[in-house]
Scaffold this motif. Structure first.
Motif, PDB file in Angstrom:
ATOM      1  N   PHE A 208      85.057  84.259  24.611  1.00  0.00           N
ATOM      2  CA  PHE A 208      85.035  83.709  23.247  1.00  0.00           C
ATOM      3  C   PHE A 208      86.329  82.956  22.948  1.00  0.00           C
ATOM      4  O   PHE A 208      86.316  81.825  22.469  1.00  0.00           O
ATOM      5  N   ILE A 209      87.476  83.605  23.260  1.00  0.00           N
ATOM      6  CA  ILE A 209      88.771  82.966  22.975  1.00  0.00           C
ATOM      7  C   ILE A 209      88.911  81.675  23.776  1.00  0.00           C
ATOM      8  O   ILE A 209      89.231  80.614  23.234  1.00  0.00           O
ATOM      9  N   ALA A 210      88.638  81.773  25.090  1.00  0.00           N
ATOM     10  CA  ALA A 210      88.891  80.624  25.973  1.00  0.00           C
ATOM     11  C   ALA A 210      87.991  79.453  25.614  1.00  0.00           C
ATOM     12  O   ALA A 210      88.453  78.321  25.443  1.00  0.00           O
ATOM     13  N   CYS A 211      86.696  79.713  25.479  1.00  0.00           N
ATOM     14  CA  CYS A 211      85.773  78.623  25.158  1.00  0.00           C
ATOM     15  C   CYS A 211      86.029  78.119  23.750  1.00  0.00           C
ATOM     16  O   CYS A 211      85.997  76.917  23.489  1.00  0.00           O
TER      17      CYS A 211
ATOM     18  N   LEU B  41      92.454  78.480  33.267  1.00  0.00           N
ATOM     19  CA  LEU B  41      91.695  77.305  32.821  1.00  0.00           C
ATOM     20  C   LEU B  41      92.272  76.761  31.519  1.00  0.00           C
ATOM     21  O   LEU B  41      92.466  75.557  31.365  1.00  0.00           O
ATOM     22  N   ASN B  42      92.574  77.672  30.574  1.00  0.00           N
ATOM     23  CA  ASN B  42      93.129  77.215  29.299  1.00  0.00           C
ATOM     24  C   ASN B  42      94.493  76.569  29.493  1.00  0.00           C
ATOM     25  O   ASN B  42      94.808  75.555  28.872  1.00  0.00           O
ATOM     26  N   LEU B  43      95.297  77.173  30.360  1.00  0.00           N
ATOM     27  CA  LEU B  43      96.613  76.596  30.638  1.00  0.00           C
ATOM     28  C   LEU B  43      96.444  75.202  31.221  1.00  0.00           C
ATOM     29  O   LEU B  43      97.157  74.268  30.854  1.00  0.00           O
ATOM     30  N   PHE B  44      95.457  75.055  32.108  1.00  0.00           N
ATOM     31  CA  PHE B  44      95.217  73.748  32.705  1.00  0.00           C
ATOM     32  C   PHE B  44      94.874  72.725  31.628  1.00  0.00           C
ATOM     33  O   PHE B  44      95.420  71.621  31.603  1.00  0.00           O
ATOM     34  N   VAL B  45      93.967  73.102  30.725  1.00  0.00           N
ATOM     35  CA  VAL B  45      93.561  72.163  29.674  1.00  0.00           C
ATOM     36  C   VAL B  45      94.777  71.768  28.840  1.00  0.00           C
ATOM     37  O   VAL B  45      94.977  70.588  28.502  1.00  0.00           O
ATOM     38  N   PHE B  46      95.631  72.758  28.544  1.00  0.00           N
ATOM     39  CA  PHE B  46      96.837  72.455  27.765  1.00  0.00           C
ATOM     40  C   PHE B  46      97.709  71.412  28.462  1.00  0.00           C
ATOM     41  O   PHE B  46      98.109  70.413  27.866  1.00  0.00           O
ATOM     42  N   PHE B  47      97.980  71.644  29.750  1.00  0.00           N
ATOM     43  CA  PHE B  47      98.857  70.708  30.471  1.00  0.00           C
ATOM     44  C   PHE B  47      98.215  69.329  30.606  1.00  0.00           C
ATOM     45  O   PHE B  47      98.894  68.309  30.533  1.00  0.00           O
TER      46      PHE B  47
ATOM     47  N   PRO C 226      87.196  78.411  43.011  1.00  0.00           N
ATOM     48  CA  PRO C 226      85.876  78.596  42.430  1.00  0.00           C
ATOM     49  C   PRO C 226      85.261  77.246  42.022  1.00  0.00           C
ATOM     50  O   PRO C 226      85.989  76.321  41.692  1.00  0.00           O
ATOM     51  N   THR C 227      83.927  77.139  42.072  1.00  0.00           N
ATOM     52  CA  THR C 227      83.271  75.852  41.837  1.00  0.00           C
ATOM     53  C   THR C 227      83.582  75.229  40.464  1.00  0.00           C
ATOM     54  O   THR C 227      83.780  74.021  40.397  1.00  0.00           O
ATOM     55  N   PRO C 228      83.650  76.000  39.359  1.00  0.00           N
ATOM     56  CA  PRO C 228      84.001  75.350  38.095  1.00  0.00           C
ATOM     57  C   PRO C 228      85.354  74.653  38.166  1.00  0.00           C
ATOM     58  O   PRO C 228      85.554  73.603  37.543  1.00  0.00           O
ATOM     59  N   VAL C 229      86.267  75.215  38.958  1.00  0.00           N
ATOM     60  CA  VAL C 229      87.576  74.587  39.132  1.00  0.00           C
ATOM     61  C   VAL C 229      87.425  73.252  39.837  1.00  0.00           C
ATOM     62  O   VAL C 229      88.018  72.251  39.449  1.00  0.00           O
ATOM     63  N   SER C 230      86.597  73.237  40.886  1.00  0.00           N
ATOM     64  CA  SER C 230      86.371  71.978  41.591  1.00  0.00           C
ATOM     65  C   SER C 230      85.816  70.945  40.630  1.00  0.00           C
ATOM     66  O   SER C 230      86.169  69.769  40.691  1.00  0.00           O
ATOM     67  N   ALA C 231      84.934  71.403  39.734  1.00  0.00           N
ATOM     68  CA  ALA C 231      84.315  70.465  38.797  1.00  0.00           C
ATOM     69  C   ALA C 231      85.326  69.959  37.784  1.00  0.00           C
ATOM     70  O   ALA C 231      85.423  68.761  37.530  1.00  0.00           O
ATOM     71  N   LEU C 232      86.098  70.885  37.211  1.00  0.00           N
ATOM     72  CA  LEU C 232      86.991  70.498  36.116  1.00  0.00           C
ATOM     73  C   LEU C 232      88.221  69.764  36.635  1.00  0.00           C
ATOM     74  O   LEU C 232      88.551  68.668  36.190  1.00  0.00           O
TER      75      LEU C 232
END
Lengths: 637, 102
Positions: free
Chosen positions: A36-39, A126-132, A249-255
């Motif tokens: 919930f927090i991350a999304c 993932l959240n840290l990645f989006v931030f950067f 993980p595959t979502p990482v490859s995608a994002l």
């Protein structure tokens, strides 16, 4: 109405807060709360990005940029850098893609990772990645961009090596990080040169003075920056990390390794479009590198059997096409292709992830086949992605790829021909992948077939949304030849206006464009038919490991032995030198020196401690002698 | 009043100091060593008195008072230490107290 300044600072704030909340409570939070927090944080960012986007749209074209300085970060002598953000058409487009596609992939990850014990850790990364990533595209100076640039590299490293118990994955993570470091060195040198010559690292100030600098210096600066882009965006010769990065993980490859991080190089070149437009030599280099990468990676992808490796090489190839566009001065086309690629490549990766998930971790397309009836949603969405990347009208990839091919044709016929070959190969290997995965006999192991199931809603919904985007995404840039107005190029026009005055863009007549489109689409369909005949009619399956194969096929399957070549010319000599340094300088030099110092102190103290014999009379005698000597010295002097 | 002849006074002080020093060096009984140190201190004091008399300054006598005070303090500490040494070692031989050697 909230002020736009607040909106701007909110965009990166939400993912940062999400990261802190999850990362500081990894052990306490349940999966539901984490998800919930991350999304939620990325969704909020996305909503704010839409608000910013509409704010920009509501303004007159000349006024479409918001800059915000939060505080003065570093001030030392002449050098000053502030933490400041710039939101203009270019970065707002990236914001939408990063947060939008990022949100979908976050949602997808809930389903994909729910068995994993590192669930909370995964979402914090993932959240840290989006931030950067947001920092990278929003920074108003080179330093903020560089911080984001390094930050996404760090997150990429953490997420490739997410399953750190597997040493091979760790090696892949190290490889990615080290390859990126090589590029980042060039990037950093470029930024330093910019400061030396312009006396500032703020974009606006640099671009204002750009025309006054001589071409040689500009060429050097832009080349160094491009070295950074080569590393981050996986161009020849620094591309080998991206296929290995599929260990994550595959979502990482995608994002990270398809939709966002690898396009940071595209963003950087576009942001500096004025500098690049002023140094034609660098543009030529970019054309060559982009074109070579596009063709090279496409040929490798033809002979790969790992579903994610095919997609990885395809990403490298598509990035090559984008750089080709940038090198030709068609910045808008590059951005357009970046956007559509983000949709369909994220879709393809997520679809591949869904297949892998359904087959309990199987990644080899030789062990798939016939999955059409088991995974209907994945099948249809994947099909949309494959059509989009192959450039079948009216799917998104058609418009963006066609635009790049058209500007290549206007520039040089040979460049066009090579780019067309690369794009035809793309159609071939994508359909090879598609047919081998979803059609034909079921070749999966008995164990995998027993557990086969369509993925849960959290996976299929993002797939569906991305499939829709892959279908309609191209309509933001329908060329005039097809009766469109090319909304995207008008939107981006303020960013590239100065460069477009410098680079003479050839305009093709509409009839030429029709012929080009028709030719490419016709050839693409031929490629699809070839793939159909090979893999459906004849039911060919790529040879298993160890079976004899043709020379060319073996060369392609082994990726032209580039990894082996790098190993032989870089890694081996490095180890060899290290061995020599270890045995000579370390063992004989430094160790001997340090040990010798220690031993001499021990030996010296063994002698001098005899002086301290405990006898008071002896001490007094010594003292008297000492005083007499000192007095004698004082007198003689 | 005639001033003390400075060279004679200093010579006396020097002889006393040397005697004290030699005796510190050659004596092994700690009490005698302490007494010898007192002799050296007094030799130094005498030198101050002589010098003070030569230049008709009170500083020499002030310094002597200082030395006297210091000597008193030193003796009190020194005697306490000597008592301890005797208590521990049952002898006043300074050579017996050589446990702190390297």
């Amino acid at each position: 109405m909230v002020s736009t300044d607040l909106l701007v600072s909110l965009v990166p704030l939400f993912p940062l807060l999400g990261f802190l909340l999850v990362a500081l409570n990894t052990r306490k939070l349940t999966h539901g709360v984490t998800a919930f927090i991350a999304c939620g944080s990325v969704l909020l960012s996305f909503i704010v990005s839409i608000a910013l986007f509409s704010t920009l749209l509501g303004r007159p074209e000349s006024d479409r940029s918001i800059s915000l300085t939060l505080f003065n970060w570093i001030a030392a002598g002449d050098f000053s850098a502030s933490l400041s953000f710039l939101v203009d058409p270019l970065s707002s487009l990236f914001l939408l893609i990063i947060t939008g596609v990022g949100f979908l992939i976050h949602v997808y990850s809930i389903g994909y990772m729910h068995h994993d014990e590192g669930f909370n850790r995964f979402f914090s990364y993932l959240n840290l990645f989006v931030f950067f990533m947001l920092l990278l595209v929003m920074g108003a100076n080179y330093l903020v961009m560089f911080v984001g640039w390094e930050g996404v590299g760090l997150c990429s490293y953490l997420l490739i090596g997410f399953w750190f118990k597997n040493q091979e994955y760790n090696n892949a993570a190290n490889k990615a990080f080290i390859m990126n470091r090589i590029g980042d060195l060039g990037m950093l040198l470029g930024v330093i040169l910019i400061f030396v010559h312009f006396g500032s690292i703020q974009y606006t100030e640099v671009f204002a003075k750009a025309t006054s600098l001589d071409t040689t210096t500009l060429t050097l600066i832009t080349m160094l920056l491009f070295v950074g882009a080569m590393g981050k965006s996986a161009q020849i010769p620094l591309y080998t990390w991206l296929p290995d990065a599929m260990a994550g993980p595959t979502p990482v490859s995608a994002l990270i390794h398809a939709a966002t991080m690898v396009t940071a190089g595209i963003y950087m070149v576009c942001r500096n479009n004025l500098l690049y437009a002023l140094s034609p030599d660098t543009l030529n280099l970019i054309v060559i590198v982009g074109l070579a990468t596009a063709l090279f990676a496409a040929t490798i992808a033809v002979a790969q059997n790992d579903i994610k490796k095919v997609l990885a090489y395809s990403t490298v190839s598509q990035l090559g096409l984008m750089f080709l566009a940038l090198g030709l001065g068609a910045f808008t086309s590059g951005i357009f292709h970046m956007a559509t690629h983000a949709f369909f490549k994220a879709l393809l990766f997520l679809g591949a992830g869904s297949v892998i998930h359904a087959l309990s971790g199987e990644q080899d397309i030789r062990n798939m086949g016939g999955l059409k009836k088991y995974l209907p949603v994945t099948f249809f969405t994947f099909f949309a992605g494959v059509l989009a990347i192959s450039g079948i009208p009216p799917f998104a990839g058609f418009f963006s790829k066609d635009e790049i091919l058209a500007s290549a044709f206007a520039h040089n016929k040979i460049v066009w021909a090579v780019a067309v070959i690369a794009s035809l190969l793309t159609a071939f290997y994508m359909f090879r992948l598609f047919f081998l995965t979803f059609f034909g006999k079921e070749r999966a192991s008995k164990h995998a077939m027993e557990h086969i199931h369509e993925s849960p809603k959290s996976i299929t919904i993002p797939l569906t949304v991305l499939a829709i985007l892959s279908v309609v995404g191209g309509f933001m840039g329908v060329p005039e030849a097809l009766g469109g107005s090319h909304w995207l190029s008008h939107y981006l026009h303020p960013v590239f206006a100065a460069s477009h005055d410098l680079i003479r863009v050839h305009h093709l007549s509409h009839s030429t464009e029709y012929i080009l489109m028709g030719t490419v689409v016709a050839f693409t369909i031929v490629m699809i038919i070839i793939a159909y005949v090979l893999y459906i009619s004849k039911e060919q399956v790529p040879a298993a490991e160890g079976q004899p194969t043709g020379g060319v096929q073996r060369l392609l399957a082994n990726k032209y032995y580039v990894d082996e070549l790098y190993h032989a010319i870089v890694v081996k000599p490095l180890y060899w030198f290290s061995g020599i340094f270890d045995s000579i300088i370390e063992r004989l030099g430094i160790d001997k020196l340090v040990n010798g110092l220690g031993e001499s102190v021990v030996a010296g103290s063994r002698v001098t401690r005899l002086l301290q014999n405990g006898g008071i009379g002896y001490y007094i005698f010594m003292m008297v002698i000492g005083i007499v000597l000192i007095l004698a010295y004082a007198v003689i002097r | 009043m005639n001033a003390l002849p400075i060279d004679m006074g200093l010579l006396l002080a020097g002889v006393l100091f040397t005697l004290g020093l030699i005796s510190v060096l050659i004596r092994r009984n700690i009490i005698f060593m302490l007494i010898s140190v007192e002799i050296m201190l007094n030799a130094a004091g005498l030198a101050f008195i002589v010098a003070g008399s030569r230049w008709a300054q009170a500083d020499g006598q002030v310094m002597f008072i200082f030395i006297l005070t210091m000597a008193a303090a030193e003796v009190s500490v020194g005697l306490a230490l000597i008592l301890q040494i005797y208590h521990q070692l049952k002898t006043l031989d300074s050579d017996a107290a050589d446990k702190m050697n390297g």
